[in-house]
Design an enzyme around this catalytic site. Sequence first.
Site, mmCIF file in Angstrom:
data_model
loop_
_atom_site.group_PDB
_atom_site.id
_atom_site.type_symbol
_atom_site.label_atom_id
_atom_site.label_comp_id
_atom_site.label_asym_id
_atom_site.label_seq_id
_atom_site.Cartn_x
_atom_site.Cartn_y
_atom_site.Cartn_z
ATOM 1 N N SER A 17 -2.986 2.092 -5.275
ATOM 2 C CA SER A 17 -2.871 3.289 -4.436
ATOM 3 C C SER A 17 -2.195 4.381 -5.254
ATOM 4 C CB SER A 17 -2.035 2.983 -3.193
ATOM 5 O OG SER A 17 -1.576 4.215 -2.662
ATOM 6 N N HIS B 24 -7.634 3.608 -4.931
ATOM 7 C CA HIS B 24 -7.329 3.819 -3.505
ATOM 8 C C HIS B 24 -6.619 5.162 -3.322
ATOM 9 C CE1 HIS B 24 -6.509 2.318 0.613
ATOM 10 N NE2 HIS B 24 -5.337 2.915 0.490
ATOM 11 N N ASP C 145 -4.893 7.671 -0.628
ATOM 12 C CA ASP C 145 -4.317 7.770 0.708
ATOM 13 C C ASP C 145 -4.278 9.223 1.152
ATOM 14 O OD1 ASP C 145 -3.602 5.058 1.454
ATOM 15 O OD2 ASP C 145 -2.267 5.113 -0.288
ATOM 16 N N MET D 290 -3.302 11.798 4.075
ATOM 17 C CA MET D 290 -2.408 11.885 5.243
ATOM 18 C C MET D 290 -2.294 13.338 5.706
ATOM 19 S SD MET D 290 0.653 9.364 4.023
ATOM 20 C CE MET D 290 0.309 7.802 3.179
ATOM 21 N N HIS E 235 -8.844 6.325 2.007
ATOM 22 C CA HIS E 235 -8.226 5.835 3.241
ATOM 23 C C HIS E 235 -7.735 7.042 4.033
ATOM 24 C CE1 HIS E 235 -4.630 3.279 4.988
ATOM 25 N NE2 HIS E 235 -5.466 3.686 5.921
ATOM 26 N N MET F 50 -5.934 8.719 6.830
ATOM 27 C CA MET F 50 -4.908 8.618 7.874
ATOM 28 C C MET F 50 -4.771 10.008 8.478
ATOM 29 S SD MET F 50 -2.384 6.120 5.745
ATOM 30 C CE MET F 50 -3.189 6.555 4.206
ATOM 31 N N MET G 277 -3.511 -3.065 7.700
ATOM 32 C CA MET G 277 -2.275 -2.371 7.333
ATOM 33 C C MET G 277 -1.119 -3.359 7.519
ATOM 34 S SD MET G 277 -2.711 0.951 6.440
ATOM 35 C CE MET G 277 -1.032 0.800 5.949
ATOM 36 N N ASP H 287 -3.194 -3.668 2.809
ATOM 37 C CA ASP H 287 -2.595 -2.434 2.304
ATOM 38 C C ASP H 287 -1.147 -2.314 2.781
ATOM 39 O OD1 ASP H 287 -2.164 0.099 1.307
ATOM 40 O OD2 ASP H 287 -3.583 1.109 2.635
HETATM 41 C C1 DX5 Z 1 0.514 3.552 3.313
HETATM 42 C C2 DX5 Z 1 -0.661 3.537 2.389
HETATM 43 C C3 DX5 Z 1 -0.597 2.514 1.312
HETATM 44 C C4 DX5 Z 1 0.619 2.599 0.449
HETATM 45 C C5 DX5 Z 1 0.885 1.272 -0.205
HETATM 46 O O1 DX5 Z 1 0.263 4.384 4.379
HETATM 47 O O2 DX5 Z 1 -1.858 3.318 3.092
HETATM 48 O O3 DX5 Z 1 -1.795 2.552 0.535
HETATM 49 O O4 DX5 Z 1 0.499 3.579 -0.528
HETATM 50 O O5 DX5 Z 1 2.043 1.399 -0.952
HETATM 51 P P1 DX5 Z 1 2.910 0.140 -1.427
HETATM 52 O O6 DX5 Z 1 2.013 -0.729 -2.226
HETATM 53 O O7 DX5 Z 1 3.986 0.787 -2.234
HETATM 54 O O8 DX5 Z 1 3.409 -0.528 -0.181
HETATM 55 ZN ZN ZN Z 2 -3.826 3.118 1.962
#
Ligand code: DX5
Ligand code: ZN
Length: 221
Positions: A10, A35, A37, A39, A68, A70, A139, A177
């Site tokens: 990620s 990956h 993320d 947000m 991903h 969010m 998750m 994840d």
């Molecule tokens: C959280 C993300 C993850 C996150 C994982 O909302 O979807 O992808 O970055 O990070 P680690 O591996 O540090 O828990």
């Molecule tokens: Zn993620």
Amino acid sequence: MQQPTRIAPSILSADFARLGEEVRAITEAGADLIHVDVMDGHFVPNLTVGPDVVKALRPLSALPFDVHLMISPADPYIARFADAGADIITVHPEAGPHLHRTLRQIASLGKKAGVALNPATPVDAVDFVIKDIDLILVMSVDPGFGNQSFIDSQYDKIRALRSKIDTSGRDIDLAVDGGINAETAPKAVGAGADILIAGTATFTGGAGAYADNINRLRGGG
Ligand code: DX5
Ligand code: ZN
């Protein structure tokens, strides 16, 4: 059927000032997917990147980009992420009123469709759309931030989804994840996961450590 373990770093945990170099470095270090993320400060309490960043990073790696989302609503942005070069687009069922329509939209753009289940979201959220799913993402932390601890109740969810996927006979990836590290990775794989998404555990120690970090998560010692 569960596939050999793939590692999806990620980039949330990468050095954002050197994001392009970081994507190149994890690609060379043996990552299997990138990956991303996304947000929105609304569906989750944090803000990250949008389609323009995906577009800028896209030429730097031949690996699949696993985006991903969010964000809520997600539907108005799906085509933009597809155009930017996403290969897999994953949405949360809570982010919009019509999950089936959203998954069909992703498929109509020629992309793989993923569904992400929050820690409290039951596994049956996928039951009536399983034919339209290419990836299920468990998750194992509450979404929004990297470097949180794996929530133990999610191992049972991974097991339940593995059995659901195998019963369906469909070729669906099962990703986990959040909170993946050398201790939780083998347990998640043992429960049935075949993609491990890892931010902190990949990017710890600088670029010289990425290959070892990825190899360790994959179970290579
Ligand atoms: C959280 C993300 C993850 C996150 C994982 O909302 O979807 O992808 O970055 O990070 P680690 O591996 O540090 O828990
Ligand atoms: Zn993620």
